[in-house]
Design a protein around this motif. Structure first.
Motif, mmCIF file in Angstrom:
data_model
loop_
_atom_site.group_PDB
_atom_site.id
_atom_site.type_symbol
_atom_site.label_atom_id
_atom_site.label_comp_id
_atom_site.label_asym_id
_atom_site.label_seq_id
_atom_site.Cartn_x
_atom_site.Cartn_y
_atom_site.Cartn_z
ATOM 1 N N LYS A 131 65.240 88.581 37.483
ATOM 2 C CA LYS A 131 64.310 88.448 38.604
ATOM 3 C C LYS A 131 64.111 86.975 38.978
ATOM 4 O O LYS A 131 64.153 86.605 40.158
ATOM 5 C CB LYS A 131 62.970 89.086 38.248
ATOM 6 N N ALA A 132 63.930 86.122 37.971
ATOM 7 C CA ALA A 132 63.730 84.691 38.233
ATOM 8 C C ALA A 132 64.980 84.065 38.842
ATOM 9 O O ALA A 132 64.903 83.291 39.801
ATOM 10 C CB ALA A 132 63.342 83.973 36.945
ATOM 11 N N ALA A 133 66.150 84.399 38.295
ATOM 12 C CA ALA A 133 67.408 83.847 38.807
ATOM 13 C C ALA A 133 67.667 84.320 40.235
ATOM 14 O O ALA A 133 68.058 83.524 41.106
ATOM 15 C CB ALA A 133 68.565 84.234 37.894
ATOM 16 N N SER A 134 67.441 85.582 40.491
ATOM 17 C CA SER A 134 67.633 86.120 41.848
ATOM 18 C C SER A 134 66.707 85.438 42.843
ATOM 19 O O SER A 134 67.105 85.153 43.975
ATOM 20 C CB SER A 134 67.397 87.631 41.858
ATOM 21 N N GLY A 135 65.487 85.169 42.419
ATOM 22 C CA GLY A 135 64.537 84.459 43.284
ATOM 23 C C GLY A 135 64.999 83.052 43.620
ATOM 24 O O GLY A 135 64.843 82.594 44.754
ATOM 25 N N LEU A 136 65.609 82.364 42.648
ATOM 26 C CA LEU A 136 66.129 81.016 42.899
ATOM 27 C C LEU A 136 67.315 81.035 43.864
ATOM 28 O O LEU A 136 67.536 80.081 44.613
ATOM 29 C CB LEU A 136 66.565 80.357 41.582
ATOM 30 N N CYS A 137 68.091 82.106 43.840
ATOM 31 C CA CYS A 137 69.321 82.181 44.636
ATOM 32 C C CYS A 137 69.127 82.748 46.042
ATOM 33 O O CYS A 137 69.942 82.483 46.932
ATOM 34 C CB CYS A 137 70.362 83.032 43.896
ATOM 35 N N ARG A 138 68.098 83.538 46.252
ATOM 36 C CA ARG A 138 67.943 84.291 47.499
ATOM 37 C C ARG A 138 68.076 83.419 48.746
ATOM 38 O O ARG A 138 68.932 83.665 49.595
ATOM 39 C CB ARG A 138 66.596 85.016 47.510
ATOM 40 N N ASP A 139 67.241 82.413 48.902
ATOM 41 C CA ASP A 139 67.258 81.595 50.126
ATOM 42 C C ASP A 139 68.564 80.819 50.316
ATOM 43 O O ASP A 139 69.134 80.844 51.406
ATOM 44 C CB ASP A 139 66.053 80.656 50.169
ATOM 45 N N PRO A 140 69.072 80.113 49.275
ATOM 46 C CA PRO A 140 70.339 79.395 49.486
ATOM 47 C C PRO A 140 71.501 80.321 49.852
ATOM 48 O O PRO A 140 72.316 79.973 50.708
ATOM 49 C CB PRO A 140 70.602 78.696 48.146
ATOM 50 N N LEU A 141 71.566 81.499 49.235
ATOM 51 C CA LEU A 141 72.654 82.428 49.537
ATOM 52 C C LEU A 141 72.516 83.006 50.946
ATOM 53 O O LEU A 141 73.509 83.105 51.676
ATOM 54 C CB LEU A 141 72.719 83.555 48.498
#
Length: 193
Positions: A131-141
């Protein structure tokens, strides 16, 4: 009078000659030694110890299983995902989870790292890390995917440590865009825009 001067001279010679007293000035204080550096004296032991120290008992002689996936392979382009950097292009091997095979971006490859970042905080479960990793990646991706020509990328790949890796300090997250959303035949053939 001549006898008195001779006696004073004799006493002066005895006082200033090498009598071993600590009142003497060291040679570095004389005017002739100014500007010269003292030379160090080295003391080397005359014998080496006859026995070398031994390791304490209970030290494991083998690495735990699974550690080899954390160490880079020097014989190939395969690296652990946490060594990937922004702009790296790579292929994924399903039989080696956590590993990536670096590829030139102008040749066929599965994915490209959009951003490499780090987790902050305390996480003890895989679900919390995901969940934390996905949150970090969402906007840049999302931002990078919007800039790509239609039908270029179809999937995202978020690579993050498992709880054991995170516990030992691996906190890297690789956020990548992929040519396919599943392991298919599609490949990227150039760097992302």
């Amino acid at each position: 009078m001549l006898l008195g001067i001779g006696a004073v001279s004799a006493v002066a010679l005895v006082v200033t000659s090498g009598d071993g007293s600590s009142d003497k000035k060291p040679p570095t204080e004389s005017s002739s030694s100014k500007g010269r550096l003292p030379s160090p004296s080295l003391s080397i032991p005359s014998q080496l110890p006859s026995e070398l120290p031994s390791l304490p008992s209970g030290v494991p002689s083998e690495l735990p299983s699974g550690v080899e996936s954390l160490l880079p392979s020097l014989a190939s382009d395969e690296v652990p995902y946490y060594m990937l950097r922004t702009g790296d292009c790579f292929d994924i091997d399903d039989s080696r989870p956590g590993q990536a095979v670096k590829r030139p971006c102008d040749q066929k490859h599965d994915a490209e790292v959009v951003t490499a970042t780090e987790l902050e905080g305390a996480y003890t479960t895989d679900a919390a890390l995901k969940k934390a990793a996905s949150g970090l990646c969402r906007d840049p991706l999302d931002s990078k995917a919007a800039k790509q020509p239609a039908d270029t990328v179809r999937g995202t790949l978020v690579q993050y440590p498992d709880p054991a890796g995170f516990k030992i300090g691996i906190d890297n997250v690789a956020c990548s865009l992929a040519a396919d959303d599943a392991r298919g035949n599609r490949k990227l053939t150039e760097p992302l825009k």
